[in-house]
Write a protein that holds these residues in place. Sequence first.
Motif, mmCIF file in Angstrom:
data_model
loop_
_atom_site.group_PDB
_atom_site.id
_atom_site.type_symbol
_atom_site.label_atom_id
_atom_site.label_comp_id
_atom_site.label_asym_id
_atom_site.label_seq_id
_atom_site.Cartn_x
_atom_site.Cartn_y
_atom_site.Cartn_z
ATOM 1 N N PHE A 288 -28.507 -6.600 10.754
ATOM 2 C CA PHE A 288 -28.290 -5.533 11.719
ATOM 3 C C PHE A 288 -27.231 -4.520 11.286
ATOM 4 C CE2 PHE A 288 -30.309 -8.754 14.382
ATOM 5 C CZ PHE A 288 -31.192 -7.986 15.123
ATOM 6 N N GLN A 289 -26.293 -4.941 10.431
ATOM 7 C CA GLN A 289 -25.213 -4.033 10.041
ATOM 8 C C GLN A 289 -25.365 -3.501 8.623
ATOM 9 O OE1 GLN A 289 -24.179 -3.829 13.434
ATOM 10 N NE2 GLN A 289 -22.412 -3.113 12.285
ATOM 11 N N GLY A 290 -26.184 -4.143 7.840
ATOM 12 C CA GLY A 290 -26.388 -3.673 6.469
ATOM 13 C C GLY A 290 -25.324 -4.139 5.499
ATOM 14 N N ASN A 291 -24.270 -4.786 5.998
ATOM 15 C CA ASN A 291 -23.198 -5.314 5.162
ATOM 16 C C ASN A 291 -22.983 -6.788 5.483
ATOM 17 O OD1 ASN A 291 -22.407 -2.925 3.730
ATOM 18 N ND2 ASN A 291 -21.450 -2.189 5.619
ATOM 19 N N ASN A 292 -22.403 -7.512 4.544
ATOM 20 C CA ASN A 292 -22.142 -8.920 4.807
ATOM 21 C C ASN A 292 -20.873 -9.098 5.632
ATOM 22 O OD1 ASN A 292 -19.936 -8.678 3.032
ATOM 23 N ND2 ASN A 292 -21.118 -9.452 1.291
ATOM 24 N N PHE A 293 -20.590 -10.331 6.020
ATOM 25 C CA PHE A 293 -19.458 -10.615 6.906
ATOM 26 C C PHE A 293 -18.137 -10.173 6.295
ATOM 27 C CE2 PHE A 293 -15.966 -13.432 8.123
ATOM 28 C CZ PHE A 293 -15.946 -13.235 9.501
ATOM 29 N N ILE A 294 -17.942 -10.444 5.010
ATOM 30 C CA ILE A 294 -16.679 -10.085 4.345
ATOM 31 C C ILE A 294 -16.434 -8.584 4.419
ATOM 32 C CG2 ILE A 294 -15.447 -10.049 2.155
ATOM 33 C CD1 ILE A 294 -15.596 -12.799 3.435
ATOM 34 N N SER A 295 -17.485 -7.810 4.202
ATOM 35 C CA SER A 295 -17.343 -6.349 4.271
ATOM 36 C C SER A 295 -17.000 -5.890 5.683
ATOM 37 C CB SER A 295 -18.637 -5.677 3.807
ATOM 38 O OG SER A 295 -18.903 -5.974 2.460
ATOM 39 N N ILE A 296 -17.665 -6.487 6.691
ATOM 40 C CA ILE A 296 -17.392 -6.140 8.082
ATOM 41 C C ILE A 296 -15.948 -6.497 8.443
ATOM 42 C CG2 ILE A 296 -18.011 -6.610 10.488
ATOM 43 C CD1 ILE A 296 -20.143 -5.046 9.031
ATOM 44 N N LEU A 297 -15.501 -7.673 8.011
ATOM 45 C CA LEU A 297 -14.140 -8.120 8.305
ATOM 46 C C LEU A 297 -13.108 -7.231 7.619
ATOM 47 C CD1 LEU A 297 -12.236 -10.223 9.553
ATOM 48 C CD2 LEU A 297 -12.518 -11.604 7.483
ATOM 49 N N GLN A 298 -13.353 -6.903 6.374
ATOM 50 C CA GLN A 298 -12.423 -6.040 5.643
ATOM 51 C C GLN A 298 -12.332 -4.670 6.284
ATOM 52 O OE1 GLN A 298 -12.170 -6.019 1.171
ATOM 53 N NE2 GLN A 298 -12.914 -3.926 1.440
ATOM 54 N N ASP A 299 -13.463 -4.138 6.714
ATOM 55 C CA ASP A 299 -13.480 -2.841 7.379
ATOM 56 C C ASP A 299 -12.662 -2.892 8.670
ATOM 57 O OD1 ASP A 299 -14.593 -0.086 7.628
ATOM 58 O OD2 ASP A 299 -15.490 -0.935 9.438
ATOM 59 N N ALA A 300 -12.791 -3.994 9.415
ATOM 60 C CA ALA A 300 -12.022 -4.148 10.656
ATOM 61 C C ALA A 300 -10.526 -4.214 10.376
ATOM 62 C CB ALA A 300 -12.483 -5.402 11.386
ATOM 63 N N LYS A 301 -10.133 -4.905 9.338
ATOM 64 C CA LYS A 301 -8.724 -5.010 8.967
ATOM 65 C C LYS A 301 -8.152 -3.645 8.596
ATOM 66 C CE LYS A 301 -8.954 -9.759 7.079
ATOM 67 N NZ LYS A 301 -7.793 -10.457 7.612
ATOM 68 N N LEU A 302 -8.905 -2.906 7.800
ATOM 69 C CA LEU A 302 -8.416 -1.603 7.343
ATOM 70 C C LEU A 302 -8.345 -0.591 8.492
ATOM 71 C CD1 LEU A 302 -10.178 -1.291 3.860
ATOM 72 C CD2 LEU A 302 -7.804 -1.904 4.355
ATOM 73 N N LYS A 303 -9.292 -0.653 9.403
ATOM 74 C CA LYS A 303 -9.236 0.250 10.561
ATOM 75 C C LYS A 303 -8.021 -0.055 11.432
ATOM 76 C CE LYS A 303 -14.125 1.446 10.975
ATOM 77 N NZ LYS A 303 -15.366 1.296 11.771
ATOM 78 N N LYS A 304 -7.698 -1.331 11.577
ATOM 79 C CA LYS A 304 -6.503 -1.688 12.343
ATOM 80 C C LYS A 304 -5.251 -1.225 11.610
ATOM 81 C CE LYS A 304 -4.187 -5.466 14.742
ATOM 82 N NZ LYS A 304 -4.215 -6.891 15.117
ATOM 83 N N ALA A 305 -5.267 -1.352 10.281
ATOM 84 C CA ALA A 305 -4.125 -0.887 9.490
ATOM 85 C C ALA A 305 -3.933 0.616 9.665
ATOM 86 C CB ALA A 305 -4.345 -1.229 8.018
ATOM 87 N N ILE A 316 4.992 -1.180 5.839
ATOM 88 C CA ILE A 316 3.705 -1.467 5.197
ATOM 89 C C ILE A 316 3.522 -2.972 5.036
ATOM 90 C CG2 ILE A 316 2.242 -1.042 3.186
ATOM 91 C CD1 ILE A 316 2.911 1.465 4.795
ATOM 92 N N LEU A 317 4.617 -3.677 4.695
ATOM 93 C CA LEU A 317 4.560 -5.125 4.535
ATOM 94 C C LEU A 317 4.157 -5.803 5.848
ATOM 95 C CD1 LEU A 317 5.067 -7.737 2.933
ATOM 96 C CD2 LEU A 317 7.482 -7.565 3.576
ATOM 97 N N ASP A 318 4.768 -5.366 6.962
ATOM 98 C CA ASP A 318 4.452 -5.971 8.255
ATOM 99 C C ASP A 318 3.012 -5.667 8.684
ATOM 100 O OD1 ASP A 318 6.917 -7.131 8.525
ATOM 101 O OD2 ASP A 318 7.786 -5.484 9.670
ATOM 102 N N ILE A 319 2.565 -4.460 8.385
ATOM 103 C CA ILE A 319 1.182 -4.096 8.718
ATOM 104 C C ILE A 319 0.209 -4.941 7.913
ATOM 105 C CG2 ILE A 319 -0.558 -2.264 8.514
ATOM 106 C CD1 ILE A 319 1.629 -0.269 9.268
ATOM 107 N N SER A 320 0.516 -5.130 6.646
ATOM 108 C CA SER A 320 -0.339 -5.950 5.783
ATOM 109 C C SER A 320 -0.450 -7.368 6.329
ATOM 110 C CB SER A 320 0.232 -5.972 4.363
ATOM 111 O OG SER A 320 -0.530 -6.818 3.529
ATOM 112 N N LYS A 321 0.682 -7.932 6.723
ATOM 113 C CA LYS A 321 0.675 -9.297 7.259
ATOM 114 C C LYS A 321 -0.022 -9.368 8.605
ATOM 115 C CE LYS A 321 4.780 -11.057 4.887
ATOM 116 N NZ LYS A 321 6.137 -11.635 5.047
ATOM 117 N N SER A 322 0.115 -8.316 9.428
ATOM 118 C CA SER A 322 -0.465 -8.340 10.772
ATOM 119 C C SER A 322 -1.991 -8.333 10.759
ATOM 120 C CB SER A 322 0.045 -7.151 11.593
ATOM 121 O OG SER A 322 -0.553 -5.939 11.156
ATOM 122 N N ILE A 323 -2.578 -7.912 9.660
ATOM 123 C CA ILE A 323 -4.040 -7.899 9.566
ATOM 124 C C ILE A 323 -4.559 -9.037 8.676
ATOM 125 C CG2 ILE A 323 -4.236 -5.424 10.035
ATOM 126 C CD1 ILE A 323 -4.659 -5.013 7.005
ATOM 127 N N GLY A 324 -3.646 -9.924 8.264
ATOM 128 C CA GLY A 324 -4.078 -11.116 7.536
ATOM 129 C C GLY A 324 -3.980 -11.037 6.029
#
Length: 353
Positions: A288-305, A316-324
């Motif tokens: 349904f999304q055209g991408n695998n789970f890892i890609s979807i998860l990474q996209d979500a992390k970067l959007k939150k960042a 930047i360090l705290d933001i990096s840690k806050s998204i895993g």
Amino acid sequence: MNSSELDSFLREYTFYERFLLSKINPKDINSLQNFIKNNYFDEKIMKKFALFDSSSIENALINSQKPFDNRTIFNLTDDITFVCHPRFAETPEHHHNYIEMIYVYSGEFHQTVNGNKIEMKKGEFCLLDTNVVHSIAQTSENDIIINCVMSKKYLDDILINRLSGNDLISSFFIHAIYQSNNYNDYILFRSEESEILAKLMEYVLCEYFDSSLCSSEVINSYMVIIFSELLRVFENQSNSENYGLLKNTKITDIILYIQNNCKDATLASVAEQFHFHPTYLGSIIKKFQGNNFISILQDAKLKKACFLLKNSDLSILDISKSIGYENTNFFYKIFKKNYECTPSEYRKKHKLN
């Protein structure tokens, strides 16, 4: 050995089954010795249940009522071994240090695996990982249950390399081999309608119990085909079992959950949240999304960042840690790859005053 001969062979009582039917108390030494004296120990038939040989009958029968453990069930000397589960007895909780594949040749089979009661019909398979705790209810005369036990070396040498293209089986086997202390799962295959699997099991059992030239190579080849066919069964089974869940679950709800839990989300945790099998959920997301789970998860992390870079004063360090992402260098690398600038440059350009 042909199919008819195999069927007769599998249904014939082993020495141990005759002992169980006799109802003799193993502690009654006189009755036990009389039974041994008056009953022929057929080595060929006992190949179905290689728990003991003719040199250790009395001790084996005396100890037959003790709790099962890794030492007493099988002395696994071969890479792959087929045995028939003894009829007329129940097996208490135990576990193995090898992979076990259970096949219902005839009748039915009732077991409890990790606390879950499982009923199996003729033609069905169950694959048990190492260290899975399971018990088996008493079986009757028509319940012919085949146990195929496989060493980790066999899995590594024969099956993983040949089936590496399938995530389900490869992941299961790799966990079993390399993470056996932390992993104890099972897969149930509702394959009762598969005539192909029934015929393949006939072939492999004939080769094993009546071996001849190149039997080992033939058995190995059959096992690859059997597992390949099981994967097809499992795919259809998952589609059927998850259809009701899927029609009541919006893909947007799944993506939203990933976005809201991106720091700690895994395919397994998301699958558990929505009651899907992880492999099936992965295929749904891809479809349904055209991408695998890892890609979807990474996209979500970067959007939150990006949101935090624009709307907070977190480092930047705290933001990096806050998204895993504990590795800040990795965070910088994937951020720049996706946005063609560093997190600092993005903040400078987009930060809201």
